[in-house]
Design an enzyme around this catalytic site. Structure first.
Site, mmCIF file in Angstrom:
data_model
loop_
_atom_site.group_PDB
_atom_site.id
_atom_site.type_symbol
_atom_site.label_atom_id
_atom_site.label_comp_id
_atom_site.label_asym_id
_atom_site.label_seq_id
_atom_site.Cartn_x
_atom_site.Cartn_y
_atom_site.Cartn_z
ATOM 1 N N CYS A 77 -53.173 26.733 -20.293
ATOM 2 C CA CYS A 77 -53.543 26.563 -21.708
ATOM 3 C C CYS A 77 -52.502 27.137 -22.664
ATOM 4 O O CYS A 77 -52.558 26.861 -23.862
ATOM 5 C CB CYS A 77 -54.908 27.172 -21.969
ATOM 6 S SG CYS A 77 -56.200 26.313 -21.067
ATOM 7 N N ASN A 90 -61.864 21.659 -24.568
ATOM 8 C CA ASN A 90 -60.595 22.303 -24.216
ATOM 9 C C ASN A 90 -59.714 21.289 -23.487
ATOM 10 O O ASN A 90 -59.991 20.934 -22.343
ATOM 11 C CB ASN A 90 -60.893 23.524 -23.332
ATOM 12 C CG ASN A 90 -59.638 24.270 -22.923
ATOM 13 O OD1 ASN A 90 -58.516 23.781 -23.080
ATOM 14 N ND2 ASN A 90 -59.812 25.454 -22.368
ATOM 15 N N HIS A 101 -55.491 27.972 -29.615
ATOM 16 C CA HIS A 101 -55.940 27.172 -28.474
ATOM 17 C C HIS A 101 -57.464 27.044 -28.515
ATOM 18 O O HIS A 101 -58.174 28.039 -28.698
ATOM 19 C CB HIS A 101 -55.482 27.851 -27.186
ATOM 20 C CG HIS A 101 -56.096 27.256 -25.967
ATOM 21 N ND1 HIS A 101 -55.995 25.918 -25.674
ATOM 22 C CD2 HIS A 101 -56.845 27.808 -24.976
ATOM 23 C CE1 HIS A 101 -56.651 25.680 -24.546
ATOM 24 N NE2 HIS A 101 -57.176 26.797 -24.115
#
Ligand code: COA
Length: 332
Positions: free
Chosen positions: A117, A287, A257
């Site tokens: 990520c 996500n 993020h």
């Protein structure tokens, strides 16, 4: 500090698959409910890339094509293309090689970068070095992941979080006081036991046994990851602010993020930033791993003004985490 040559983001492109996996549909797949998912994560739906033989490159190519069109860039002028992903089309060749070839970036060299990520932050920092050194003039940085290809849709604590998507930015040199100013990047491999994919690599190659044990899916200890993410994403964001003498008033937006709404809120809180300065689209996409930050640029491009101070922050598998301070370089 102003560097002699600054690397600036001069455009953004993205692609999201059409299919929407809603919380209501997840209720039919695993034992969960919309209220639980939304209150714990802030997610309502995610996009899923459907169809046989459709890899991450399919989305990344569309994102880069849109970027090239918007910025009026000839693909033959691209010097370098970096693709941040944990879901490459294949282990090799690099997905970046496939993207570069499909878009006609005949002069470019290209490679994948794997930092889960935090991949986009790592790739943006890496790409900017080639510009700042004077070596290259046009660098494309892609963040793309088809998370649905490594998600176990019987694991209710994990499958509710992730979605598919791709985003891409063009980096170019500028002599103006805009662009990427500073980065705080970290990693800690001792976190690998909390968020990882057990099989498919050289340590545990694919076998009937690994498939039957469902080891080709992302495994996550959610509570442990949550704790590390909250602490470290906030710490990195505050560190880059302090290092550049920035207070909350100086910052236009936090571009974090999109892992979990509560993690983003905690980061903003540590920075003393009100929520109207926090870009958020987790509700619609979940996500998307390496794609979340470029997707925020793309979604909120009209709100970003030349000279805006942005703090980017991310946390992910590895563990990897970090923050970037940049001044937005254009009005759209
Ligand atoms: N629906 C309903 N209940 C669920 C559920 C779901 N989808 N998933 C888990 N639960 C249950 C658990 O089984 C557990 O039940 P129990 O208490 O009876 O055992 C309970 O909810 C609490 O589970 P826990 O895993 O402690 O939940 P949590 O509050 O930590 O929330 C996450 C789970 C995954 C949402 C949260 O840990 C998280 O967001 N972690 C960070 C993940 C992340 O951001 N990863 C990417 C990093 S880049």
């Amino acid at each position: 500090m102003k560097k002699p040559i600054q690397a600036a983001i001069m455009g953004v492109g993205a692609y999201l698959p059409d299919y929407r996996l809603t919380n209501a549909e997840l209720e039919t797949i695993v034992e969960t409910n919309d209220e639980w998912i939304y209150t714990r994560t802030g997610i309502k739906e995610r996009r899923i890339l459907k169809g046989e033989g459709q890899g991450t490159s399919v989305m990344a190519i569309k994102a880069v094509q849109e970027l090239l069109k918007k910025t009026n860039t000839d693909p033959a002028d691209i010097d370098l293309l970096i693709c941040a992903t944990v879901t490459p089309d294949m282990v090799f060749p690099a997905t970046a090689n496939i993207i570069a070839s499909e878009i006609g970036a005949t002069k470019a060299f290209s490679y994948d970068l794997m930092a889960a990520c935090s991949g986009f932050l790592y790739a943006l920092t890496t790409g900017s070095q080639f510009i700042e050194s004077g070596m290259y003039k046009k660098v494309v940085v892609v963040g793309a992941d088809k998370m649905s290809s490594i998600i176990d849709y019987t694991d209710r604590a994990t499958c509710i979080i992730f979605g598919d998507g791709a985003g891409a930015v063009l980096l170019e040199p500028t002599a103006e006081d805009v662009g990427i100013k500073d980065a705080v990047l970290r990693s800690d491999g001792s976190g690998s036991k909390f968020l990882y994919m057990p099989a498919g690599g050289s340590r545990r190659p694919p076998s009937v046994e690994t498939v039957l044990a469902r080891e080709h899916f992302a495994k996550q200890e959610g509570a442990a990851v949550f704790k590390f993410a909250v602490t470290n994403m906030a710490k990195a964001a505050v560190e880059v602010m302090e290092r550049n003498q920035l207070s909350a008033e100086d910052i236009a937006f936090l571009v974090a993020h999109q892992a979990n709404k509560r993690i983003i809120e905690a980061t903003a809180n540590s920075m003393n930033l009100p929520m109207d300065k926090v870009l958020m689209n987790i509700e619609r996409y979940g996500n998307t791993t390496a794609a979340t930050i470029p997707l925020l640029f793309w979604d909120f491009e009209k709100d970003l003004k030349k000279g805006d101070n942005l703090i980017l922050a991310a946390f992910g598998g590895g563990f990897t985490w970090g923050s970037i301070y940049l001044k937005w370089a254009y009005n759209s």
